[in-house]
Scaffold this active site. Structure first.
Site, PDB file in Angstrom:
ATOM      1  N   ASP A   1      96.282  60.337 -67.748  1.00 55.87           N
ATOM      2  CA  ASP A   1      96.502  61.757 -68.056  1.00 55.87           C
ATOM      3  C   ASP A   1      95.179  62.527 -68.156  1.00 55.87           C
ATOM      4  OD1 ASP A   1      99.182  61.203 -68.134  1.00 55.87           O
ATOM      5  OD2 ASP A   1      99.419  61.485 -70.296  1.00 55.87           O
TER       6      ASP A   1
ATOM      7  N   HIS B   1      95.775  54.737 -71.640  1.00 59.01           N
ATOM      8  CA  HIS B   1      95.673  55.271 -73.004  1.00 59.01           C
ATOM      9  C   HIS B   1      96.944  54.954 -73.772  1.00 59.01           C
ATOM     10  CE1 HIS B   1      97.810  58.532 -70.997  1.00 59.01           C
ATOM     11  NE2 HIS B   1      98.047  59.142 -72.145  1.00 59.01           N
TER      12      HIS B   1
ATOM     13  N   ASP C   1     104.543  57.047 -73.394  1.00 61.81           N
ATOM     14  CA  ASP C   1     105.049  57.157 -72.022  1.00 61.81           C
ATOM     15  C   ASP C   1     104.165  56.384 -71.035  1.00 61.81           C
ATOM     16  OD1 ASP C   1     103.152  59.336 -72.581  1.00 61.81           O
ATOM     17  OD2 ASP C   1     103.610  60.063 -70.566  1.00 61.81           O
ATOM     18  N   HIS C   2     103.099  55.739 -71.544  1.00 66.19           N
ATOM     19  CA  HIS C   2     102.226  54.923 -70.690  1.00 66.19           C
ATOM     20  C   HIS C   2     102.252  53.444 -71.069  1.00 66.19           C
ATOM     21  CE1 HIS C   2     100.286  58.461 -68.780  1.00 66.19           C
ATOM     22  NE2 HIS C   2     100.847  59.024 -69.835  1.00 66.19           N
TER      23      HIS C   2
ATOM     24  N   HIS D   1     101.508  61.843 -63.958  1.00 65.03           N
ATOM     25  CA  HIS D   1     102.636  62.773 -64.087  1.00 65.03           C
ATOM     26  C   HIS D   1     102.760  63.664 -62.854  1.00 65.03           C
ATOM     27  CE1 HIS D   1     103.649  62.204 -68.406  1.00 65.03           C
ATOM     28  NE2 HIS D   1     102.370  61.911 -68.517  1.00 65.03           N
TER      29      HIS D   1
ATOM     30  N   HIS E   1      99.405  56.546 -75.348  1.00 64.08           N
ATOM     31  CA  HIS E   1     100.671  57.293 -75.472  1.00 64.08           C
ATOM     32  C   HIS E   1     101.856  56.457 -74.995  1.00 64.08           C
ATOM     33  CE1 HIS E   1      98.472  61.422 -75.603  1.00 64.08           C
ATOM     34  NE2 HIS E   1      98.597  60.876 -76.794  1.00 64.08           N
TER      35      HIS E   1
ATOM     36  N   HIS F   1      91.923  63.968 -73.298  1.00 60.23           N
ATOM     37  CA  HIS F   1      93.367  63.911 -73.574  1.00 60.23           C
ATOM     38  C   HIS F   1      93.587  63.098 -74.855  1.00 60.23           C
ATOM     39  CE1 HIS F   1      97.641  63.773 -72.709  1.00 60.23           C
ATOM     40  NE2 HIS F   1      97.628  62.469 -72.726  1.00 60.23           N
TER      41      HIS F   1
HETATM   42 FE    FE Z   1     101.488  60.933 -70.263  1.00 65.64          FE
HETATM   43 ZN    ZN Z   2      99.225  60.974 -72.420  1.00 65.30          ZN
END
Ligand code: FE
Ligand code: ZN
Length: 242
Positions: free
Chosen positions: A134, A57, A61-62, A172, A59, A115
């Site tokens: 996530d 996805h 942090d990915h 995570h 985001h 999410h």
């Molecule tokens: Fe994340």
């Molecule tokens: Zn995420």
């Protein structure tokens, strides 16, 4: 018997995991490289290089390190066609229900809205392995940033329908907080109590709790234990306020 596959866990930021694993033909895949630096450090050490990047996805942090890795190594980026405008330019765009073969490895694309709208998971049936980003966490699930509780519940049912032995790689390390919540939310559940104790031991020694298995999550994850969208929504709201 499933095909054995070694998955390297690369910690990133405060609690992300980036996954690196070999495909059947020997090419190397990276899942959700939010940061390029720890991935480059890994390949400097092993002398290998990545060939494919799988994104679950949009985001940061990915996806944050994906473009830098493509520039450095010339690897191909794989992601959801329907969410392409929020992802780095896709070399291979996939859709819900696609059964793709990348370097000899069969991979099923499972859409899991909740999410985000457009989140996907990558399931490898022969390896009995799924990368869930996530969507699902050990004893928890992703926060509902874009989707509804109904959508996330349906997404989790898709994961729940896979074989019990499936190894689940979540992006995570949220397990202790999830276990504390699960124990407070379902105080009669002995599996959750045991899991809380076990994971406290692991984390005290800084051992990752990922991967988990579907079998374990069905017993100890309140969001998979939930049998209706209503029960799921109650649990999700309670966790948001925990
Ligand atoms: Fe994340
Ligand atoms: Zn995420």
């Amino acid at each position: 018997m499933p095909i054995m596959m070694t998955v390297n866990l690369i910690p990133a930021f405060s609690d992300n995991y980036i996954f690196i694993f070999p495909l059947n033909g020997g090419a190397i895949a990276v899942v959700d490289p939010g940061d390029a630096a720890p991935v480059i450090a890994h390949f400097d050490k092993t002398g290998q290089k990545p060939d494919y990047i799988f994104l679950t996805h949009h985001h940061d942090d990915h996806i944050g390190g994906a473009e830098q890795l493509r520039t450095k190594y010339g690897c191909k980026i794989i992601g959801h066609a329907a969410d392409a405008k929020r992802l780095p330019a896709l070399d291979i765009a996939v859709n819900n229900g696609d059964q793709i073969n990348i370097d000899g490895t069969d991979i099923n694309v499972i859409r899991t809205d909740g999410h985000t709208i457009g989140h996907i998971c990558y399931y490898m049936p022969a390896q009995e392995t799924i990368f869930v980003g996530d969507t699902l966490f050990v004893m928890g699930c992703g926060r509902l940033f874009e989707g509804t509780a109904q959508q996330m519940f349906e997404s989790l049912q898709r994961i729940k329908s896979l074989p019990d032995a499936t190894s689940i790689y979540c992006a995570h390390e949220y397990t202790l907080a999830n276990a504390e919540f699960a124990n407070a939310h379902l105080p009669e559940n002995e599996e959750i109590k045991n899991a809380l104790y076990f994971f406290n031991q692991l984390r005290a020694d800084n051992i990752p709790t990922v991967p988990t298995t579907l079998r374990a999550e069905k017993l100890s994850n309140p969001f998979l234990i939930a049998e209706s969208a209503e029960t799921f929504a109650e649990a999700r709201t309670a966790k948001d306020n925990f």
